[in-house]
Design an enzyme around this catalytic site. Structure first.
Site, PDB file in Angstrom:
ATOM      1  N   ASP B 219      76.915  51.811  41.604  1.00 55.40           N
ATOM      2  CA  ASP B 219      77.901  50.792  41.957  1.00 55.40           C
ATOM      3  C   ASP B 219      77.275  49.784  42.934  1.00 55.40           C
ATOM      4  O   ASP B 219      77.409  48.569  42.748  1.00 55.40           O
ATOM      5  CB  ASP B 219      79.131  51.471  42.580  1.00 55.40           C
ATOM      6  CG  ASP B 219      80.152  50.469  43.072  1.00 55.40           C
ATOM      7  OD1 ASP B 219      80.861  49.890  42.236  1.00 55.40           O
ATOM      8  OD2 ASP B 219      80.224  50.253  44.306  1.00 55.40           O
ATOM      9  N   LYS B 223      76.284  45.696  42.445  1.00 55.44           N
ATOM     10  CA  LYS B 223      76.718  44.655  43.395  1.00 55.44           C
ATOM     11  C   LYS B 223      75.537  43.848  43.922  1.00 55.44           C
ATOM     12  O   LYS B 223      75.644  42.636  44.077  1.00 55.44           O
ATOM     13  CB  LYS B 223      77.507  45.294  44.528  1.00 55.44           C
ATOM     14  CG  LYS B 223      78.897  45.746  44.056  1.00 55.44           C
ATOM     15  CD  LYS B 223      79.586  46.633  45.074  1.00 55.44           C
ATOM     16  CE  LYS B 223      80.980  47.047  44.602  1.00 55.44           C
ATOM     17  NZ  LYS B 223      81.541  48.135  45.423  1.00 55.44           N
TER      18      LYS B 223
END
Lengths: 336, 336
Positions: B219, B223
């Site tokens: 994750d 980003k």
């Protein structure tokens, strides 16, 4: 985009330097940002084809007067330059006067009347007559931006109004003065008393020769008035702020606070309609506990909840950074 | 401004709730923001006069399917809604898929083709094919915003590109995943081992049922790819990131780090062209040492120098906050 720089001290020179260094970037991404006039109390340098910014800085540093700029320099008032020189934006960076707001206030209003957008770092007029300035800018349909007036390079006003657009800002708390933060940090780390820490800050050029406005909290007060008016839609002046400075803080008080897990910071805060500047206990692990000359602001908002931002509150290049972002915004809002 | 919400899970409902609660504010300051369609995998509710947002949320929560919205609900695909319902903006908030980017990628490209601006919180397509999306938006002359894709309510993309406009962003470091930060904070404060802290995070609903992408750093990797491409002009995908998760961190390692004045955080960083996600030692008094589920990002820039921002990285209302600011920007850029 054609720019007039009014005031050519440390910040004015910082703006000129940044516009010089970024000239290729600006031309490539937006358009040429030309400085067509620079003024100080001696007069002005004017060139509608764009001044040589390095030369302007050199002349100012060597002779102290921009009117000595070769051929294009002359004795003329800032007001006359604002009235008569063709330009899109006036960058007002004369010294802040928290009692009268002058000469900045007159410069700004005159710019509006002459259909020139304004970017300023000047706290005086913003802390004394914010509503009047906003109304006048509206009347003449020009843009008025002042990110640099609070927190130098630390994003704060445009952050709250644009990046957090749609949020209601419920409260703001922060350290908005680097000099007092430096002094308190020194006192805490090295056990110095207030006078010794202040002396050192002066020697390093962090504190001004007359640091009264900083250490008595007036500089912070002016800044929270600006934030209250511009971000929270209030209509306050510096007289509405309850102010207490840091002169009476002792190294013993800091030591005792530390022992309990706290530190002491000069905090400016806007909450429930009240504007307060005073030394406050701050938990050691709070995001507000930033060191040295750093500034910090904590917003409480309805949607994003707490947002904290930390950055450099002073310095000519840092302040010029905020001014440049405002200039780019004006370009984008009016020209692209 | 007319809006289609594509995807009606927690974030989609958060957007609907915020648009409902802010309806008077939006009407007063901008214009009415109407939601003319909401879709999920069951179908859609469509009303060109504006849906009843409270009813839409209620129907979804009670029946799990937006097609059950009375009278105006029907079985129709999101793509058909994007093609056939008249609107200014599509808010794409289906679940992120970091392997294919679908169905978000198709939804976004189809919106562009139909001359609809797009606001998304969806990391998948941004991490997999950022350049393609930007080129397509440009080709169809529509605006594409995605503040909510990184850091939830924490201002980051628009902060770097707009509030700090004119600055070159030299590096970015930060904690961009709240679940791992919560786990590490718990392990540090209470001496828990990784599995116990993870279990607690799941029970509190902080960690997802399958938390693999969070704890393995994927994750965060997605980003920083988004930040590298959107803020620093790179052209990276998730395959370019060196990734290491937090599974092997022990409470003993945290204890030893603490003893030396450090803590351990899962840091995503972009520096000198490299993208790295790994557990790193962070000094206790560093601004990067934020606790619980908070996110933090530190930019190093050429003019403003270091700027740090802290905020809530997740939560439906917090994410909706970022989406709302993008919607307001689109309104201002196209309608005022």
């Amino acid at each position: 985009m054609d720019i007039i720089i009014v005031g050519f001290g440390a910040i004015g020179k910082g703006v000129a330097k940044v516009l010089y260094e970024k000239r290729e970037y600006l031309k490539k991404n937006f358009e040429e940002f030309r400085v067509v006039a620079i003024t100080d109390s001696s007069g002005a340098a004017i060139d509608e084809d764009g001044l040589d910014l390095l030369k302007a800085i050199e002349v100012k540093e060597k002779t102290g007067k921009i009117k000595n700029y070769p051929e294009k320099g002359k004795e003329i008032s800032s007001i006359d330059v604002i009235r008569n020189v063709d330009a899109d934006v006036v960058v007002e960076v004369t010294p802040s006067n928290l009692e009268t707001g002058e000469p900045a206030k007159t410069h700004i209003l005159e710019s509006f009347k002459n259909k020139k957008h304004v970017v300023t770092a000047n706290k005086g007029p913003l802390a004394l007559c914010y509503r009047e300035l906003i109304e006048e800018a509206k009347k003449y349909n020009v843009i008025f931006r002042h990110e640099a007036s609070v927190g130098g390079a630390m994003p704060i006003i445009n952050l709250a109004k644009e990046t957090l657009a749609g949020n209601e800002i419920l409260s703001i708390r922060g350290i908005l003065n680097g000099t007092t933060n430096y002094i308190l940090t020194k006192m805490e780390k090295e056990g110095l008393d207030f006078e010794t820490a202040l002396k050192e800050a002066k020697e390093l050029g962090i504190a001004e020769t007359d640091p009264t406005q900083d250490i008595e909290g007036l500089d912070t007060a002016a800044k929270i008035v600006i934030l209250a008016n511009s971000i929270m839609g209030m209509n306050k002046t510096i007289k509405d702020v309850k102010v207490k400075g840091i002169k009476r803080i002792t190294p013993e008080a800091l030591f005792l606070a530390n022992k309990r897990g706290y530190t002491i910071k000069l905090i400016g805060q806007i909450k429930d309609g009240y504007l307060i500047v005073e030394p406050m206990l701050v938990p050691i692990d709070s995001p507000l506990n930033v060191k040295g000359t750093l500034n910090v602001a904590m917003f409480e908002t309805d949607l994003a909840k707490e947002v904290v931002v930390v950055g450099r509150g002073a310095g000519p290049i840092e302040t010029a950074s905020a001014i440049l972002s405002d200039l780019i915004h004006i370009y984008q809002a009016t020209k692209r």
